[in-house]
Design an enzyme around this catalytic site. Structure first.
Site, short mmCIF file in Angstrom:
data_model
loop_
_atom_site.label_atom_id
_atom_site.label_comp_id
_atom_site.label_asym_id
_atom_site.label_seq_id
_atom_site.Cartn_x
_atom_site.Cartn_y
_atom_site.Cartn_z
N SER A 151 0.86 -1.19 0.00
CA SER A 151 0.00 0.00 0.00
C SER A 151 0.89 1.23 0.00
O SER A 151 2.06 1.16 0.42
CB SER A 151 -0.86 0.01 1.28
N TYR A 164 -2.83 -1.27 10.49
CA TYR A 164 -2.73 -1.43 9.03
C TYR A 164 -1.40 -0.88 8.51
O TYR A 164 -0.68 -1.54 7.74
CB TYR A 164 -3.91 -0.72 8.37
C1 BGC Z 1 -6.29 1.42 2.00
C2 BGC Z 1 -7.46 2.25 1.54
C3 BGC Z 1 -7.03 3.69 1.32
C4 BGC Z 1 -5.77 3.76 0.46
C5 BGC Z 1 -5.24 5.18 0.37
C6 BGC Z 1 -5.16 1.59 1.02
O1 BGC Z 1 -4.08 0.77 1.37
O2 BGC Z 1 -6.69 0.05 2.12
O3 BGC Z 1 -8.50 2.20 2.50
O4 BGC Z 1 -8.07 4.39 0.66
O5 BGC Z 1 -4.77 2.94 1.01
O6 BGC Z 1 -5.18 5.85 1.59
#
Ligand code: BGC
Length: 266
Positions: A151, A164
């Site tokens: 991410s 996360y």
């Molecule tokens: C998350 C999303 C978020 C995006 C940008 C992703 O890794 O799961 O919820 O919108 O990152 O912030």
């Protein structure tokens, strides 16, 4: 079908919805046989496998919780049995359980770390074991390919989402350390780092015009990403066109990493 991955065998975790579904579909469209891993919703998984099989490749849905060692091992054994091996692993399964730090429960912390990070370790370990057993095959220049779905939050801190963000930061070092360890054997390990992609995980960020407008303040390219943006990048990164790439995080984020707050001012 452009056939770029013809005859290669891929496993995609968390593949019955969102980004994982698009990745599995694009791999199938490119000629790969695909294991569609999922943990809930048998019907959705069977449907994705059916859509992929329509490209004329093999596709099976296999249920397994990626954070459970015995289930992961059983899934890879099934793949070995059905497809005779593996050429591409896409570690995609992931979830969010958001809370401010002072309210976050240990269960919320553990679930996110277990699925997002430990799941990638367990699946990668089994894939590497299979790659080494198979050895180099004529089907690809590499002996195996692992793609970790990370991410933008492997580098962008995220208030209210410490579990996360920590899991994604962990994926970055898991990926790079594996890449370093395995490069000499021609096993390529890379990450794709999505920004804001239109999937169920972040529905609240795009489902109303107001939410979408506010999200666009964070996206210089001024559009939300679609799951296919990630699916197509995955096909390229898994193919021999990307054979000299290992240990890299490829950001697919419409410029989210470009400090959009500095578009004006500073
Ligand atoms: C998350 C999303 C978020 C995006 C940008 C992703 O890794 O799961 O919820 O919108 O990152 O912030």
């Amino acid at each position: 079908m452009d056939g770029k991955l013809k005859g290669q065998r891929a496993l995609v975790t968390g593949a019955n919805s969102g980004i994982g579904k698009a990745i599995a579909t694009e791999l199938g469209r490119a000629g790969a046989d695909v294991v569609v891993n999922y943990v809930a919703n048998d019907e959705a998984a069977a449907q994705v496998a059916g859509e992929i099989a329509a490209f004329g490749v093999r596709a099976i849905a296999v249920k397994a919780d990626v954070s459970k060692e015995d289930q992961v091992q059983a899934m890879f054994a099934r793949m070995q049995q059905e497809f005779g091996g593996i050429d591409i692993l896409v570690n995609n399964a992931g979830l969010q359980r958001d809370a401010p730090i002072h309210e976050m429960t240990l269960d919320q912390w553990n679930l996110v770390i277990n699925i997002n990070l430990t799941g990638q370790f367990l699946c990668s370990r089994e894939a590497v074991r299979m790659f080494k057993k198979q050895g180099q095959l004529p089907i690809s220049k590499a002996m195996g390919k692992i793609i970790c779905i990370s991410s933008v939050h492997e580098v962008i801190p995220w208030a209210g989402h410490v579990n996360y963000a920590a899991s994604k930061g962990g994926i970055m070092q898991l990926m790079k350390s594996m890449a370093q360890e395995l490069a000499a054997e021609h096993i390529r390990v890379n990450s794709i780092c999505p920004g804001a992609i239109r999937t169920p995980i972040n529905k609240a960020a795009w489902e109303t015009p107001e939410a979408l407008q506010s999200l666009m303040k964070l996206v210089p390219y001024k559009r939300i990403g679609e799951p296919e943006d990630i699916g197509k990048t995955t096909v390229w990164l898994a193919s021999d066109d990307a054979d000299y790439i290992t240990g890299s995080s490829i950001f697919v984020d419409g410029g989210m990493l470009l400090y959009p707050g500095f578009e004006a001012g500073g």
